[in-house]
Design a protein around this motif. Structure first.
Motif, PDB file in Angstrom:
ATOM      1  N   GLY A 250      19.268 -11.114  -1.840  1.00  8.56           N
ATOM      2  CA  GLY A 250      17.848 -11.448  -1.699  1.00  8.56           C
ATOM      3  C   GLY A 250      17.353 -11.409  -0.260  1.00  8.56           C
ATOM      4  N   GLY A 251      18.233 -11.020   0.661  1.00  6.77           N
ATOM      5  CA  GLY A 251      17.788 -10.931   2.065  1.00  6.77           C
ATOM      6  C   GLY A 251      16.851  -9.754   2.272  1.00  6.77           C
ATOM      7  N   VAL A 252      16.035  -9.817   3.340  1.00  2.00           N
ATOM      8  CA  VAL A 252      15.031  -8.789   3.601  1.00  2.00           C
ATOM      9  C   VAL A 252      15.145  -8.338   5.057  1.00  2.00           C
ATOM     10  N   THR A 253      15.054  -7.020   5.252  1.00  2.00           N
ATOM     11  CA  THR A 253      15.022  -6.412   6.583  1.00  2.00           C
ATOM     12  C   THR A 253      13.792  -5.503   6.636  1.00  2.00           C
ATOM     13  N   ALA A 254      13.068  -5.520   7.753  1.00  5.88           N
ATOM     14  CA  ALA A 254      11.810  -4.755   7.849  1.00  5.88           C
ATOM     15  C   ALA A 254      11.879  -3.754   8.995  1.00  5.88           C
ATOM     16  N   PHE A 255      11.321  -2.549   8.708  1.00  7.57           N
ATOM     17  CA  PHE A 255      11.122  -1.518   9.730  1.00  7.57           C
ATOM     18  C   PHE A 255       9.620  -1.171   9.753  1.00  7.57           C
ATOM     19  N   GLN A 256       9.172  -0.613  10.907  1.00  8.62           N
ATOM     20  CA  GLN A 256       7.744  -0.313  11.026  1.00  8.62           C
ATOM     21  C   GLN A 256       7.507   0.861  11.979  1.00  8.62           C
ATOM     22  N   ILE A 257       6.323   1.531  11.777  1.00  6.32           N
ATOM     23  CA  ILE A 257       5.865   2.564  12.712  1.00  6.32           C
ATOM     24  C   ILE A 257       4.342   2.414  12.914  1.00  6.32           C
ATOM     25  N   ASN A 258       3.876   2.878  14.065  1.00  6.34           N
ATOM     26  CA  ASN A 258       2.431   2.950  14.332  1.00  6.34           C
ATOM     27  C   ASN A 258       2.180   4.018  15.401  1.00  6.34           C
ATOM     28  N   SER A 259       0.921   4.401  15.510  1.00 10.94           N
ATOM     29  CA  SER A 259       0.538   5.412  16.507  1.00 10.94           C
ATOM     30  C   SER A 259      -0.810   5.018  17.121  1.00 10.94           C
ATOM     31  N   PRO A 260      -0.839   4.689  18.449  1.00 12.29           N
ATOM     32  CA  PRO A 260      -2.131   4.331  19.082  1.00 12.29           C
ATOM     33  C   PRO A 260      -3.180   5.428  18.931  1.00 12.29           C
ATOM     34  N   LYS A 261      -2.715   6.698  18.900  1.00 16.05           N
ATOM     35  CA  LYS A 261      -3.655   7.801  18.747  1.00 16.05           C
ATOM     36  C   LYS A 261      -4.020   8.025  17.289  1.00 16.05           C
ATOM     37  N   GLY A 262      -3.252   7.429  16.404  1.00 18.47           N
ATOM     38  CA  GLY A 262      -3.499   7.607  14.984  1.00 18.47           C
ATOM     39  C   GLY A 262      -2.643   8.729  14.402  1.00 18.47           C
TER      40      GLY A 262
ATOM     41  N   ALA B 107       0.856  -1.193   0.000  1.00 17.81           N
ATOM     42  CA  ALA B 107       0.000   0.000   0.000  1.00 17.81           C
ATOM     43  C   ALA B 107       0.884   1.232   0.000  1.00 17.81           C
ATOM     44  N   THR B 108       0.277   2.337  -0.501  1.00 17.86           N
ATOM     45  CA  THR B 108       0.946   3.633  -0.432  1.00 17.86           C
ATOM     46  C   THR B 108       0.055   4.652   0.263  1.00 17.86           C
ATOM     47  N   SER B 109      -1.148   4.187   0.712  1.00 21.78           N
ATOM     48  CA  SER B 109      -2.081   5.039   1.451  1.00 21.78           C
ATOM     49  C   SER B 109      -2.587   4.233   2.657  1.00 21.78           C
ATOM     50  N   PHE B 110      -2.528   4.864   3.854  1.00 22.45           N
ATOM     51  CA  PHE B 110      -2.834   4.117   5.070  1.00 22.45           C
ATOM     52  C   PHE B 110      -3.864   4.877   5.930  1.00 22.45           C
ATOM     53  N   LYS B 111      -4.479   4.113   6.836  1.00 26.33           N
ATOM     54  CA  LYS B 111      -5.406   4.677   7.807  1.00 26.33           C
ATOM     55  C   LYS B 111      -4.571   5.251   8.970  1.00 26.33           C
ATOM     56  N   PRO B 112      -5.141   6.177   9.689  1.00 26.25           N
ATOM     57  CA  PRO B 112      -4.387   6.791  10.781  1.00 26.25           C
ATOM     58  C   PRO B 112      -3.857   5.784  11.792  1.00 26.25           C
ATOM     59  N   LYS B 113      -4.573   4.686  12.086  1.00 29.15           N
ATOM     60  CA  LYS B 113      -4.118   3.738  13.093  1.00 29.15           C
ATOM     61  C   LYS B 113      -3.479   2.487  12.499  1.00 29.15           C
ATOM     62  N   ASP B 114      -3.181   2.495  11.191  1.00 30.22           N
ATOM     63  CA  ASP B 114      -2.505   1.323  10.584  1.00 30.22           C
ATOM     64  C   ASP B 114      -1.046   1.265  11.032  1.00 30.22           C
ATOM     65  N   THR B 115      -0.545   0.027  11.098  1.00 29.72           N
ATOM     66  CA  THR B 115       0.907  -0.164  11.258  1.00 29.72           C
ATOM     67  C   THR B 115       1.494  -0.167   9.856  1.00 29.72           C
TER      68      THR B 115
END
Length: 219
Positions: A181-193, A128-136
């Motif tokens: 071919g190795g993969v590394t993942a990073f992530q962010i989220n916000s409980p408040k959105g 995705a390139t568009s997310f909801k406020p509370k999506d990870t």
């Protein structure tokens, strides 16, 4: 008286020389002349013989002197014989060149994918390139190496920013053993959105930004 006169001794008579005959005197003179001429010829012959000998000696001596002078000139003119060239010692054969060491393998970021979910292999399962406020929001980073069989240590990081460059979150740099071919993942989220708007994530490798991805958040 006549007897007395006869008996007296008479002076001894001298024998009279016979007058020379004209023919005998001429022959004697001729013999004398012949003898003198012979003596003269003999002297001339001896002198000529001596002269010839002397001339021969002179000629031989002159020839010897000329030969010696010529030999001396030739000796002076002839250059000294060139000595044979010294045998050259063959140069030692060059040592076989050692193979150049293979260049060290390198790693690079091949791609960055964004999504709201990832699998066990850390690859995005819901891009995705568009997310909801509370999506990870996940950023899945694929690496490649110059030697497909090599594992290359490197450092990866992610910085999330909002619209005007305000930092939303900055991941601590991760030490990664990058493989092809190795993969590394990073992530962010916000409980408040997350507030609605435009966002961007910058991926760094060894302190340098190598990839960027933009996305937005909206209700």
């Amino acid at each position: 008286m006549e007897r007395d006169l006869r008996s007296q001794s008479r002076p001894a008579r001298r024998p009279r020389q016979d007058p020379a005959r004209p023919g005998s005197q001429d022959s004697r003179r001729q013999r004398l002349i012949a003898r003198a001429f012979q003596h003269h010829l003999l002297r001339l012959f001896r002198r000529s013989t001596m002269l010839i000998r002397n001339r021969t000696h002179y000629a031989v001596a002159a020839a010897l002197v000329a030969a010696l002078a010529l030999a001396g000139c030739k000796k002076k003119e002839e250059p000294a014989p060139t000595p044979p060239p010294a045998a050259e010692t063959p140069a030692p054969a060059p040592a076989p060149a050692e193979p150049a060491p293979a260049p060290a393998a390198t790693a690079s970021v091949a791609s960055v994918d964004l999504g709201s979910a990832i699998g066990a292999d850390k690859k995005v399962t819901a891009a995705a390139t568009s997310f909801k406020p509370k999506d990870t929001i996940y950023a899945s980073i694929s690496t490649s190496t110059s030697d497909p069989a090599a594992t290359v240590p490197t450092k990866l990081g992610a910085k999330w920013t909002f619209q005007d460059g305000q930092t939303v979150h900055e991941e601590p740099v991760a030490d990664v053993q990058a493989t092809n071919g190795g993969v590394t993942a990073f992530q962010i989220n916000s409980p408040k959105g997350f507030p609605e708007g435009k966002y961007k994530v910058e991926i760094t490798q060894d302190g340098n930004v190598v990839q960027t991805k933009e996305f937005d958040v909206k209700k």
